[in-house]
Write a protein that holds these residues in place. Sequence first.
Motif, PDB file in Angstrom:
ATOM      1  N   LEU A  82       0.830  -1.199   0.000  1.00 41.50           N
ATOM      2  CA  LEU A  82       0.000   0.000   0.000  1.00 41.50           C
ATOM      3  C   LEU A  82       0.868   1.254   0.000  1.00 41.50           C
ATOM      4  O   LEU A  82       0.583   2.228  -0.712  1.00 41.50           O
ATOM      5  CB  LEU A  82      -0.923  -0.006   1.215  1.00 41.50           C
ATOM      6  N   GLY A  83       1.933   1.254   0.814  1.00 44.23           N
ATOM      7  CA  GLY A  83       2.826   2.405   0.825  1.00 44.23           C
ATOM      8  C   GLY A  83       3.479   2.646  -0.515  1.00 44.23           C
ATOM      9  O   GLY A  83       3.585   3.787  -0.984  1.00 44.23           O
ATOM     10  N   VAL A  84       3.927   1.566  -1.176  1.00 42.36           N
ATOM     11  CA  VAL A  84       4.538   1.703  -2.502  1.00 42.36           C
ATOM     12  C   VAL A  84       3.503   2.191  -3.509  1.00 42.36           C
ATOM     13  O   VAL A  84       3.790   3.045  -4.362  1.00 42.36           O
ATOM     14  CB  VAL A  84       5.164   0.366  -2.944  1.00 42.36           C
ATOM     15  N   VAL A 210      -1.069  21.438  -5.523  1.00 38.71           N
ATOM     16  CA  VAL A 210      -0.999  20.001  -5.806  1.00 38.71           C
ATOM     17  C   VAL A 210       0.332  19.432  -5.325  1.00 38.71           C
ATOM     18  O   VAL A 210       0.382  18.377  -4.681  1.00 38.71           O
ATOM     19  CB  VAL A 210      -1.200  19.741  -7.310  1.00 38.71           C
ATOM     20  N   ASN A 211       1.426  20.128  -5.635  1.00 38.47           N
ATOM     21  CA  ASN A 211       2.740  19.660  -5.192  1.00 38.47           C
ATOM     22  C   ASN A 211       2.818  19.581  -3.675  1.00 38.47           C
ATOM     23  O   ASN A 211       3.354  18.620  -3.110  1.00 38.47           O
ATOM     24  CB  ASN A 211       3.830  20.589  -5.723  1.00 38.47           C
ATOM     25  N   SER A 212       2.288  20.602  -3.003  1.00 37.46           N
ATOM     26  CA  SER A 212       2.333  20.611  -1.541  1.00 37.46           C
ATOM     27  C   SER A 212       1.521  19.463  -0.961  1.00 37.46           C
ATOM     28  O   SER A 212       1.969  18.762  -0.044  1.00 37.46           O
ATOM     29  CB  SER A 212       1.799  21.949  -1.023  1.00 37.46           C
ATOM     30  N   PHE A 213       0.328  19.240  -1.513  1.00 40.23           N
ATOM     31  CA  PHE A 213      -0.525  18.170  -0.996  1.00 40.23           C
ATOM     32  C   PHE A 213       0.098  16.806  -1.216  1.00 40.23           C
ATOM     33  O   PHE A 213       0.160  15.975  -0.307  1.00 40.23           O
ATOM     34  CB  PHE A 213      -1.891  18.236  -1.667  1.00 40.23           C
ATOM     35  N   LEU A 214       0.584  16.556  -2.446  1.00 38.93           N
ATOM     36  CA  LEU A 214       1.144  15.247  -2.740  1.00 38.93           C
ATOM     37  C   LEU A 214       2.414  14.996  -1.946  1.00 38.93           C
ATOM     38  O   LEU A 214       2.661  13.875  -1.489  1.00 38.93           O
ATOM     39  CB  LEU A 214       1.428  15.125  -4.238  1.00 38.93           C
ATOM     40  N   GLY A 215       3.231  16.020  -1.760  1.00 37.12           N
ATOM     41  CA  GLY A 215       4.434  15.844  -0.952  1.00 37.12           C
ATOM     42  C   GLY A 215       4.108  15.521   0.493  1.00 37.12           C
ATOM     43  O   GLY A 215       4.715  14.629   1.098  1.00 37.12           O
ATOM     44  N   THR A 216       3.131  16.243   1.067  1.00 34.64           N
ATOM     45  CA  THR A 216       2.738  15.979   2.453  1.00 34.64           C
ATOM     46  C   THR A 216       2.114  14.597   2.595  1.00 34.64           C
ATOM     47  O   THR A 216       2.417  13.853   3.533  1.00 34.64           O
ATOM     48  CB  THR A 216       1.750  17.054   2.934  1.00 34.64           C
ATOM     49  N   ALA A 217       1.234  14.244   1.655  1.00 34.41           N
ATOM     50  CA  ALA A 217       0.595  12.927   1.710  1.00 34.41           C
ATOM     51  C   ALA A 217       1.620  11.814   1.578  1.00 34.41           C
ATOM     52  O   ALA A 217       1.549  10.791   2.265  1.00 34.41           O
ATOM     53  CB  ALA A 217      -0.466  12.807   0.618  1.00 34.41           C
ATOM     54  N   GLY A 218       2.592  11.999   0.691  1.00 31.26           N
ATOM     55  CA  GLY A 218       3.641  10.991   0.553  1.00 31.26           C
ATOM     56  C   GLY A 218       4.458  10.839   1.815  1.00 31.26           C
ATOM     57  O   GLY A 218       4.826   9.728   2.209  1.00 31.26           O
ATOM     58  N   GLY A 219       4.755  11.970   2.475  1.00 33.54           N
ATOM     59  CA  GLY A 219       5.498  11.893   3.733  1.00 33.54           C
ATOM     60  C   GLY A 219       4.729  11.162   4.817  1.00 33.54           C
ATOM     61  O   GLY A 219       5.296  10.345   5.553  1.00 33.54           O
ATOM     62  N   VAL A 220       3.423  11.451   4.935  1.00 36.25           N
ATOM     63  CA  VAL A 220       2.600  10.764   5.939  1.00 36.25           C
ATOM     64  C   VAL A 220       2.513   9.275   5.620  1.00 36.25           C
ATOM     65  O   VAL A 220       2.599   8.419   6.520  1.00 36.25           O
ATOM     66  CB  VAL A 220       1.199  11.396   5.997  1.00 36.25           C
ATOM     67  N   ALA A 221       2.348   8.942   4.337  1.00 37.77           N
ATOM     68  CA  ALA A 221       2.271   7.528   3.954  1.00 37.77           C
ATOM     69  C   ALA A 221       3.565   6.799   4.300  1.00 37.77           C
ATOM     70  O   ALA A 221       3.542   5.679   4.823  1.00 37.77           O
ATOM     71  CB  ALA A 221       1.976   7.409   2.458  1.00 37.77           C
ATOM     72  N   PHE A 223       5.757   7.673   6.598  1.00 37.53           N
ATOM     73  CA  PHE A 223       5.863   7.632   8.062  1.00 37.53           C
ATOM     74  C   PHE A 223       5.048   6.480   8.636  1.00 37.53           C
ATOM     75  O   PHE A 223       5.549   5.671   9.434  1.00 37.53           O
ATOM     76  CB  PHE A 223       5.392   8.971   8.626  1.00 37.53           C
ATOM     77  N   VAL A 224       3.795   6.389   8.244  1.00 33.22           N
ATOM     78  CA  VAL A 224       2.926   5.344   8.789  1.00 33.22           C
ATOM     79  C   VAL A 224       3.368   3.973   8.282  1.00 33.22           C
ATOM     80  O   VAL A 224       3.308   2.978   9.013  1.00 33.22           O
ATOM     81  CB  VAL A 224       1.458   5.634   8.428  1.00 33.22           C
ATOM     82  N   SER A 225       3.823   3.888   7.026  1.00 35.89           N
ATOM     83  CA  SER A 225       4.241   2.607   6.476  1.00 35.89           C
ATOM     84  C   SER A 225       5.438   2.051   7.223  1.00 35.89           C
ATOM     85  O   SER A 225       5.476   0.862   7.570  1.00 35.89           O
ATOM     86  CB  SER A 225       4.574   2.766   4.991  1.00 35.89           C
ATOM     87  N   VAL A 226       6.446   2.874   7.480  1.00 36.16           N
ATOM     88  CA  VAL A 226       7.613   2.416   8.241  1.00 36.16           C
ATOM     89  C   VAL A 226       7.196   1.968   9.631  1.00 36.16           C
ATOM     90  O   VAL A 226       7.641   0.925  10.137  1.00 36.16           O
ATOM     91  CB  VAL A 226       8.664   3.535   8.324  1.00 36.16           C
ATOM     92  N   PHE A 227       6.313   2.726  10.244  1.00 40.07           N
ATOM     93  CA  PHE A 227       5.889   2.396  11.599  1.00 40.07           C
ATOM     94  C   PHE A 227       5.152   1.063  11.640  1.00 40.07           C
ATOM     95  O   PHE A 227       5.442   0.202  12.484  1.00 40.07           O
ATOM     96  CB  PHE A 227       5.003   3.511  12.135  1.00 40.07           C
ATOM     97  N   VAL A 228       4.188   0.870  10.720  1.00 41.39           N
ATOM     98  CA  VAL A 228       3.404  -0.366  10.725  1.00 41.39           C
ATOM     99  C   VAL A 228       4.299  -1.559  10.405  1.00 41.39           C
ATOM    100  O   VAL A 228       4.201  -2.623  11.039  1.00 41.39           O
ATOM    101  CB  VAL A 228       2.238  -0.258   9.719  1.00 41.39           C
TER     102      VAL A 228
END
Length: 764
Positions: A82-84, A210-221, A223-228
């Motif tokens: 999912l993260g990828v 769009v760039n700001s949103f996608l960059g932030t969303a990618g960072g959150v994804a 972050f959560v992916s590494v944690f899970v």
Amino acid sequence: MALLESAASGTNAAGTTSAHAANDTCSAGDAHPAGGAHGSHPTLAPPRRPHRHGRGERAMIYIASLRTRWTSLLGAFVSVALGVGLTAAMGLGLDASLAAPERPPVRFAGSPVVVLGQDRLTVPVERGPETTYVSKPLAHPHPVDIELIRELRRLGPVRLDGDKRDAVGVDARARDVREVVDGRARVLTGDDRRQADPDAARDAEALVAVNSFLGTAGGVAAFVSVFVTASTFAFVVALRRREFGLLRMAGATPGQVRGQVLGEALAVGVAASVVGCVVGAWGGPLLGEALVEAGIAPRWFVVPGVGGTREAPRVSALFASWLTWPLQLAFWTGLFVAFAGAWTASRRAGRVTPAEASRDASVDSDVMPWSRRIVGTALLAYGLGLLGWTLATDPSSLMKRKTYTVQPMILITAAAALAPLLVRPVVRAFRLPGAIGLLVRENSTASVRRTAAITAPVLVTVALAGSLLGSAQAVSEAKSAEARERTASQLVVTGLDLKPPSERDIPGAAAVSASASTAVFVREEGSALIRSEARAVRDPAALAATSRLPVVAGDVRDLDDRSIVVNEEWEKRRVGAYVDVWLGDGRPARLRIVAVLARGSGDNGAYVTSANAGVPAVAPAPGRARARASVPVPVDRVDVRLEAGADPDGAAAALAAASGGEVRSAEEWLAATHPRTKAQTRLGLLMLLGISVVYTGISLASTLLMATSVRGAELRSLRMAGATRGQVRVVVAGEALVAMTAGTLLGLAVTAVNLGGLWLAGAP
């Protein structure tokens, strides 16, 4: 009763699998049992020198382990895939925004050359030892003056857009046009002519969003992916202690045990990354459509797929697109996430001693290594220290989106890292009724690793939801409260080109302040060009009467054509000091500071007089830096303060007739111009939280599946002790509910700390 698992059976499902894994490794490493059969406790010969497995043998061991342990690794596989997939889809979106197709011109499509009035301020700044030029869009772009239009008509036909003179089309050679213009305007050719279209600036701003949103969303994804993934592998290692102990007794070295865990992570990472790339290639176009429908991206924005149809990308197209950076980034990020998540778990697995093979107790001890304690404590100290330091030095920075989106991640990570230490006291505080309640509580506190594995993802989701949505709401309310506090008028008129009324035109008016939107530019520290939004006022005394500005030094009523009002964010902010600025139309000016405003929540801009917000009526002649004449900026707002006992309805009717704009009460104007939270901001945050919720569901399902698969003996013991099937289900469900409740409480605690910082900074 929490320990009935060990009393009822000498091993569990994990132990059975571990015995087979140990026998396999024993055969490969020449460490054979001296006697005994499967199912008994054999007497093992002293381990010989460890045998180094070849690549084929290691691969067979990894494949056998994956075939046996697929249920425990399913959560890691899904989370990495999912993260990828999200990274690939967002990478494709970023690629589409950064390499947006050149839009053909619309407004002057029939003219080979477009002359555009100066609309940008360009100044030199120092970047290290070199000097470069930076540009900012002007608040008041220059029109193409009539004299220049006459000169252009000598070259060929000139096309105008009605009465607008911000740009004109010229049917002539570009070289001849540039010679005539001579720096008084911008000359555009080819696709650059689109810059004269009215929607070009809006599209550029939308692409930045769009760039700001996608960059932030990618960072959150990420972050959560590494944690899970890290949580999944840590729990897997905790469940396989007996298996690793048997491997050690059979002669496996710590390095071989670590290699097995990392080998499994490699297999999971490669497979999940490939699947994620396929999912991302399919989801990229869907993401583009969602951004357009949400109003975040321009209407023409499209995220292209990697070939084939959106429903089923062709395999050949995927391979052909493998060299594109979005899929490369997604694949290697997935592999890194899998390895990063398994690295700490593999080190812990390598430290398992052979004595763990005889372990029968289910009570978790030493649930957190000292390294994790140190890292979690350091992150907690850093997060709290950074919050305190920001409150003491620059509280207004907490109101900025980047700060309240990124800074809470530090405290969330710290709380998640310390979850195994925090879970036991929180769960022990619960008072559950009956014998089943007691059993649920004791099971939860005894199996801390299992409880923490369920608690941590819930903690992250609740803390993210509370911190992001709560911060956005708190900042919006802070700005609204600050605007209400500053407003002392009862009526507000808005419009594009208002007629400034006088007090005589409005019955019961005590003060009338007409102003216009503008901007000033300042070069700070010689290396940055800062644009500050400003208001151009006609009567400073009326401004002071119709508003309650947070003045910390000086007096707003001293404002004149040679001075300026600034706020505390400016580099120069001493009353009486002179500051060199560029006005909204690009004219340079040296103004004296007469008043300084508090930082507030970011809405305390600068103030100048109307004379310093004019639009040049005639472009500068060649060789001249300033225009020869200017036209005042049209008034777009009028604030009116009424006398006590005045009739608001009568004053509003007179004000509408005199100004020609829309008249609203101050409360109505504040509600319209200062909404609680913008719809686009709320939608973006909800999409980010949706990612976290999906990951949390994956983690919970994976953890419960792994935990239940190894608790067969314990649950059978409960049945033998007289528990019914329904009671067993209640116990299992109760343990999950207790763990999720603990995660919710810890997440709310982290949210309270984050929002408390905003409250101290000025949020209500």
